[in-house]
Design a protein around this motif. Structure first.
Motif, PDB file in Angstrom:
ATOM      1  N   SER A 108     -45.714-123.544 -41.927  1.00 44.53           N
ATOM      2  CA  SER A 108     -46.349-123.087 -40.686  1.00 44.53           C
ATOM      3  C   SER A 108     -45.604-121.875 -40.131  1.00 44.53           C
ATOM      4  CB  SER A 108     -46.291-124.187 -39.616  1.00 44.53           C
ATOM      5  OG  SER A 108     -46.834-125.375 -40.099  1.00 44.53           O
ATOM      6  N   SER A 109     -46.333-121.069 -39.370  1.00 47.59           N
ATOM      7  CA  SER A 109     -45.675-119.975 -38.657  1.00 47.59           C
ATOM      8  C   SER A 109     -44.995-120.538 -37.415  1.00 47.59           C
ATOM      9  CB  SER A 109     -46.709-118.935 -38.229  1.00 47.59           C
ATOM     10  OG  SER A 109     -47.130-118.209 -39.343  1.00 47.59           O
ATOM     11  N   ILE A 110     -43.795-120.050 -37.152  1.00 46.17           N
ATOM     12  CA  ILE A 110     -43.034-120.548 -35.999  1.00 46.17           C
ATOM     13  C   ILE A 110     -42.933-119.444 -34.949  1.00 46.17           C
ATOM     14  CG2 ILE A 110     -40.846-121.559 -35.240  1.00 46.17           C
ATOM     15  CD1 ILE A 110     -42.388-123.258 -37.349  1.00 46.17           C
ATOM     16  N   ILE A 111     -43.252-119.817 -33.723  1.00 47.12           N
ATOM     17  CA  ILE A 111     -43.079-118.880 -32.606  1.00 47.12           C
ATOM     18  C   ILE A 111     -42.071-119.485 -31.637  1.00 47.12           C
ATOM     19  CG2 ILE A 111     -44.225-117.783 -30.634  1.00 47.12           C
ATOM     20  CD1 ILE A 111     -46.581-117.283 -32.435  1.00 47.12           C
ATOM     21  N   ASN A 112     -41.031-118.737 -31.379  1.00 48.37           N
ATOM     22  CA  ASN A 112     -39.944-119.217 -30.526  1.00 48.37           C
ATOM     23  C   ASN A 112     -40.343-119.074 -29.056  1.00 48.37           C
ATOM     24  OD1 ASN A 112     -37.571-119.828 -29.269  1.00 48.37           O
ATOM     25  ND2 ASN A 112     -36.346-118.195 -30.223  1.00 48.37           N
ATOM     26  N   ALA A 113     -40.407-120.206 -28.360  1.00 50.58           N
ATOM     27  CA  ALA A 113     -40.721-120.177 -26.921  1.00 50.58           C
ATOM     28  C   ALA A 113     -39.454-120.398 -26.099  1.00 50.58           C
ATOM     29  CB  ALA A 113     -41.766-121.236 -26.600  1.00 50.58           C
ATOM     30  N   GLY A 114     -38.303-120.140 -26.713  1.00 47.96           N
ATOM     31  CA  GLY A 114     -37.027-120.304 -26.017  1.00 47.96           C
ATOM     32  C   GLY A 114     -36.146-121.281 -26.759  1.00 47.96           C
ATOM     33  N   ASP A 115     -34.995-120.799 -27.274  1.00 54.49           N
ATOM     34  CA  ASP A 115     -34.069-121.711 -27.963  1.00 54.49           C
ATOM     35  C   ASP A 115     -32.700-121.618 -27.296  1.00 54.49           C
ATOM     36  OD1 ASP A 115     -33.785-119.054 -29.117  1.00 54.49           O
ATOM     37  OD2 ASP A 115     -32.616-119.941 -30.739  1.00 54.49           O
ATOM     38  N   GLY A 116     -32.327-122.716 -26.658  1.00 53.07           N
ATOM     39  CA  GLY A 116     -31.024-122.799 -25.994  1.00 53.07           C
ATOM     40  C   GLY A 116     -30.772-121.594 -25.125  1.00 53.07           C
ATOM     41  N   SER A 117     -29.580-121.017 -25.271  1.00 58.99           N
ATOM     42  CA  SER A 117     -29.291-119.803 -24.496  1.00 58.99           C
ATOM     43  C   SER A 117     -29.344-118.590 -25.412  1.00 58.99           C
ATOM     44  CB  SER A 117     -27.925-119.932 -23.821  1.00 58.99           C
ATOM     45  OG  SER A 117     -26.952-120.274 -24.789  1.00 58.99           O
ATOM     46  N   HIS A 118     -30.176-118.670 -26.453  1.00 55.96           N
ATOM     47  CA  HIS A 118     -30.188-117.626 -27.468  1.00 55.96           C
ATOM     48  C   HIS A 118     -31.265-116.568 -27.235  1.00 55.96           C
ATOM     49  CE1 HIS A 118     -30.908-116.499 -31.922  1.00 55.96           C
ATOM     50  NE2 HIS A 118     -30.099-115.653 -31.361  1.00 55.96           N
ATOM     51  N   ILE A 133     -30.206-105.797 -15.301  1.00 55.89           N
ATOM     52  CA  ILE A 133     -30.440-107.244 -15.395  1.00 55.89           C
ATOM     53  C   ILE A 133     -29.344-107.934 -14.584  1.00 55.89           C
ATOM     54  CG2 ILE A 133     -30.806-109.206 -16.932  1.00 55.89           C
ATOM     55  CD1 ILE A 133     -31.399-107.223 -19.190  1.00 55.89           C
ATOM     56  N   VAL A 134     -29.768-108.780 -13.655  1.00 60.16           N
ATOM     57  CA  VAL A 134     -28.837-109.331 -12.668  1.00 60.16           C
ATOM     58  C   VAL A 134     -28.713-110.845 -12.792  1.00 60.16           C
ATOM     59  CG1 VAL A 134     -28.300-109.482 -10.191  1.00 60.16           C
ATOM     60  CG2 VAL A 134     -29.624-107.532 -11.055  1.00 60.16           C
ATOM     61  N   GLY A 135     -27.483-111.342 -12.863  1.00 61.88           N
ATOM     62  CA  GLY A 135     -27.285-112.783 -12.763  1.00 61.88           C
ATOM     63  C   GLY A 135     -26.534-113.388 -13.924  1.00 61.88           C
ATOM     64  N   ASP A 136     -27.030-114.518 -14.388  1.00 61.74           N
ATOM     65  CA  ASP A 136     -26.345-115.308 -15.409  1.00 61.74           C
ATOM     66  C   ASP A 136     -26.692-114.777 -16.809  1.00 61.74           C
ATOM     67  OD1 ASP A 136     -25.325-117.162 -17.098  1.00 61.74           O
ATOM     68  OD2 ASP A 136     -26.396-118.880 -16.256  1.00 61.74           O
ATOM     69  N   ILE A 137     -26.024-113.703 -17.181  1.00 66.25           N
ATOM     70  CA  ILE A 137     -26.294-113.087 -18.489  1.00 66.25           C
ATOM     71  C   ILE A 137     -25.806-114.010 -19.608  1.00 66.25           C
ATOM     72  CG2 ILE A 137     -25.993-110.978 -19.884  1.00 66.25           C
ATOM     73  CD1 ILE A 137     -27.206-110.412 -17.113  1.00 66.25           C
ATOM     74  N   LEU A 138     -24.713-114.715 -19.338  1.00 64.11           N
ATOM     75  CA  LEU A 138     -24.074-115.551 -20.359  1.00 64.11           C
ATOM     76  C   LEU A 138     -25.014-116.622 -20.912  1.00 64.11           C
ATOM     77  CD1 LEU A 138     -21.317-116.170 -21.751  1.00 64.11           C
ATOM     78  CD2 LEU A 138     -20.911-117.832 -19.929  1.00 64.11           C
ATOM     79  N   HIS A 139     -25.734-117.306 -20.044  1.00 65.95           N
ATOM     80  CA  HIS A 139     -26.573-118.422 -20.501  1.00 65.95           C
ATOM     81  C   HIS A 139     -28.029-118.027 -20.700  1.00 65.95           C
ATOM     82  CE1 HIS A 139     -23.221-120.411 -18.284  1.00 65.95           C
ATOM     83  NE2 HIS A 139     -23.266-121.207 -19.337  1.00 65.95           N
ATOM     84  N   SER A 140     -28.384-116.770 -20.377  1.00 70.14           N
ATOM     85  CA  SER A 140     -29.807-116.434 -20.296  1.00 70.14           C
ATOM     86  C   SER A 140     -30.394-115.948 -21.621  1.00 70.14           C
ATOM     87  CB  SER A 140     -30.019-115.361 -19.228  1.00 70.14           C
ATOM     88  OG  SER A 140     -31.360-114.932 -19.281  1.00 70.14           O
ATOM     89  N   ARG A 141     -31.317-116.723 -22.155  1.00 65.02           N
ATOM     90  CA  ARG A 141     -32.032-116.284 -23.370  1.00 65.02           C
ATOM     91  C   ARG A 141     -32.985-115.140 -23.032  1.00 65.02           C
ATOM     92  NH1 ARG A 141     -34.312-122.347 -23.706  1.00 65.02           N
ATOM     93  NH2 ARG A 141     -35.784-122.330 -21.990  1.00 65.02           N
ATOM     94  N   VAL A 142     -33.453-115.126 -21.769  1.00 62.20           N
ATOM     95  CA  VAL A 142     -34.326-114.022 -21.341  1.00 62.20           C
ATOM     96  C   VAL A 142     -33.537-112.711 -21.394  1.00 62.20           C
ATOM     97  CG1 VAL A 142     -35.623-113.052 -19.400  1.00 62.20           C
ATOM     98  CG2 VAL A 142     -35.730-115.505 -19.852  1.00 62.20           C
ATOM     99  N   ALA A 143     -32.317-112.738 -20.852  1.00 62.01           N
ATOM    100  CA  ALA A 143     -31.493-111.522 -20.846  1.00 62.01           C
ATOM    101  C   ALA A 143     -31.215-111.059 -22.264  1.00 62.01           C
ATOM    102  CB  ALA A 143     -30.178-111.798 -20.112  1.00 62.01           C
ATOM    103  N   ARG A 144     -30.862-111.993 -23.136  1.00 62.86           N
ATOM    104  CA  ARG A 144     -30.505-111.635 -24.510  1.00 62.86           C
ATOM    105  C   ARG A 144     -31.685-110.943 -25.208  1.00 62.86           C
ATOM    106  NH1 ARG A 144     -25.842-113.980 -25.534  1.00 62.86           N
ATOM    107  NH2 ARG A 144     -26.379-115.551 -23.991  1.00 62.86           N
ATOM    108  N   SER A 145     -32.885-111.546 -25.115  1.00 62.34           N
ATOM    109  CA  SER A 145     -34.052-110.940 -25.766  1.00 62.34           C
ATOM    110  C   SER A 145     -34.419-109.620 -25.094  1.00 62.34           C
ATOM    111  CB  SER A 145     -35.247-111.898 -25.709  1.00 62.34           C
ATOM    112  OG  SER A 145     -35.024-113.005 -26.546  1.00 62.34           O
ATOM    113  N   ASN A 146     -34.324-109.586 -23.765  1.00 66.00           N
ATOM    114  CA  ASN A 146     -34.641-108.348 -23.053  1.00 66.00           C
ATOM    115  C   ASN A 146     -33.728-107.206 -23.483  1.00 66.00           C
ATOM    116  OD1 ASN A 146     -36.881-108.770 -21.454  1.00 66.00           O
ATOM    117  ND2 ASN A 146     -35.718-109.615 -19.753  1.00 66.00           N
ATOM    118  N   ILE A 147     -32.446-107.498 -23.580  1.00 69.44           N
ATOM    119  CA  ILE A 147     -31.485-106.444 -23.951  1.00 69.44           C
ATOM    120  C   ILE A 147     -31.855-105.856 -25.304  1.00 69.44           C
ATOM    121  CG2 ILE A 147     -29.077-106.030 -24.636  1.00 69.44           C
ATOM    122  CD1 ILE A 147     -28.300-108.033 -22.352  1.00 69.44           C
TER     123      ILE A 147
END
Lengths: 177, 309
Positions: free
Chosen positions: B124-134, B161-175
């Motif tokens: 199957s094709s896999i789409i990541n909807a958020g994995d941990g803080s990755h 990007i403001v805030g919890d960069i360390l734990h944020s998967r949103v920040a990581r993908s955005n960067i």
């Protein structure tokens, strides 16, 4: 590969004008008409039809652009999925006579997809089909209302419509691979 | 250009051309979402499963709406309702879903890397909807899409990007996404929430919000993840808000037409004051509606790659 000219520039111009006259005659003018061109070259032919109607009738019918990619029934068979482009129908089709315009009518599957797409925008009083070329080989019971030229073709041949807007000149070629 | 990826796991592995193709396709999907009948038959006959191991309302709903707008059949699995509570492994759960005919699986999982495991083991094709803080690629793509629509492009923009960069998967993908499309990226937050060595990937680090937002075109506020932190990383929410909450005063040095974003859900009064969250520069609700178009584009392109590969 051999190319045979099926229509030249003057012939394309005359043919579109004849289609315009047929549309106006059949619909008693242009008051309830909207025109929707199928991407890519159907859009340019639709634009020419709208401009000619404006010259003859003094009113320019609303003009829309239809991309049928998301409605195709052959996506699973295709080796390449087509790029999706925008559909722009910035008017209501409700109770209007839709003139659906395409460059080449072949199996009828594009037309089926286009009709399905238009019905998602509303319920027109009628959908009429205008095609510059009808090359036969229908796979669905679809019959055009306005045909520019009917050309006998083999399935191995390709009908290539060139238009000034996209190709720098108006010409219809019959291409044999 | 053809999209050749059978999975969308993260933005780190997508190149600029692929990202741009997703954004261009999303423009067409946005048009579908603006119609009275918001449905096209492109994925008719395909089954998509949403496999969510973490609570989520907006992301899961957004994926589900995207799937339905493309006429896919949809299966929803959440941890509490699945055999995971009986001890079944992630891989066995996913294999069972595949055996039921799911050709695409959307997964959200608290462990980083879970989508990669499934992609390696399943057809199957896999789409990541958020994995941990990755990574959270669909959120990053919808952010890129929203910014491109607001600003006309990404290249050359100054994005903070403001805030919890360390734990944020949103920040990581955005960067990853912003850098690949040529933006200048700044991160700002408490020192405890900024990853070490982040400058090595060409990101500028600030610890003072007012300094970070100078001439900024876009400010992305991250949610303080109360459920993940227990406040080990800063003394109190009140203090965090005082230093890193966005207010009219702190935004003064940003570009006049600065766009304010937040992946949601907002902790009002913590990351954003209400006048900022609902103010003229805020595009938070546009982000939500753009998310559907972007996810439709992701499904369409992955389906095309499945066909070809």
């Amino acid at each position: 590969m051999t190319d045979k000219t099926a229509m030249n520039s003057a012939s394309v111009k005359r043919t579109i004008l004849r289609i315009v006259n047929e549309i106006l005659e059949r619909n008693n003018g242009a008051s309830d008409i909207v025109i929707i061109g199928v991407r890519t070259r159907g859009v340019h032919i639709a634009e020419r039809i709208a401009s000619a109607i404006e010259k003859l009738e003094g009113i320019r019918p609303p003009l829309g652009t239809l991309d049928i990619t998301l409605y195709r029934d052959d996506l699973r068979q295709k080796t390449e999925w087509p790029k999706v482009k925008r559909t722009e129908i910035p008017f209501s089709v409700e109770d209007k006579k839709v003139i659906l315009v395409d460059d080449v009518l072949y199996t009828g599957r594009t037309t089926r997809a286009a009709i399905e797409a238009i019905m998602d925008f509303g319920r027109p009083s009628a959908i009429q089909l205008a095609a510059l070329i009808d090359r036969g080989h229908r796979e669905l019971p679809i019959q055009p209302d306005y045909i520019g030229h009917k050309i006998e073709t083999a399935r191995t041949q390709e009908v290539r419509v060139l238009l000034k807007e996209t190709d720098g000149k108006d010409e219809v070629l019959l291409v044999q691979d | 250009m053809e999209f050749e990826r059978k999975h969308i796991l993260g933005l780190e592995e997508l190149n600029a051309e692929e990202i741009t193709l997703v954004l261009d396709t999303a423009e067409s999907m946005k048009e579908v979402s603006e119609r009275d009948v918001k449905k096209v038959p492109a994925l008719r006959g395909m089954t998509v499963c949403n496999l969510f191991f973490e609570p989520s309302t907006r992301t899961r709903s957004s994926f589900e709406i995207a799937e339905k707008r493309l006429s896919a059949d949809v299966l929803n699995f959440t941890t509490s309702q699945s055999s995971v509570v009986k001890g079944e492994s992630l891989l066995d759960t996913a294999r069972n879903l595949e055996a039921m005919g799911a050709s695409m699986i959307v997964i959200r999982h608290p462990m980083s890397g879970a989508p990669w495991l499934l992609a390696k083991e399943l057809n199957s094709s896999i789409i990541n909807a958020g994995d941990g803080s990755h990574e959270h690629p669909s959120q990053a793509l919808l952010d890129l899409f929203t910014i491109r629509r607001m600003k006309g492009g990404i290249e050359g923009l100054k994005i903070v990007i403001v805030g919890d960069i360390l734990h944020s998967r949103v920040a990581r993908s955005n960067i990853w996404g912003f850098l690949k499309l040529g933006a200048e990226v700044r991160v700002v937050g408490p020192p405890t929430l900024i990853p070490k060595y982040i400058e090595k990937i060409d990101v500028r680090t600030f610890y003072n919000l007012s300094e970070a937002v100078v001439d900024a075109d876009v400010i992305i506020m991250l949610r303080i993840q109360k459920e993940r932190q227990d406040f080990e990383f800063f003394p109190s929410l009140r203090e965090y808000s005082r230093f890193y909450g966005l207010t009219r005063e702190k935004i003064k040095r940003a570009h006049e037409n600065v766009t304010v974003m937040h992946p949601g859900p907002i902790n009002r009064g913590v990351e954003l004051s209400s006048d900022m969250a609902d103010g003229p520069g805020s595009v938070i609700l546009e982000q939500v509606s753009n998310g559907i178009a972007v996810r439709m584009a992701m499904f369409y392109l992955v389906a095309s790659a499945r066909r070809n590969g």
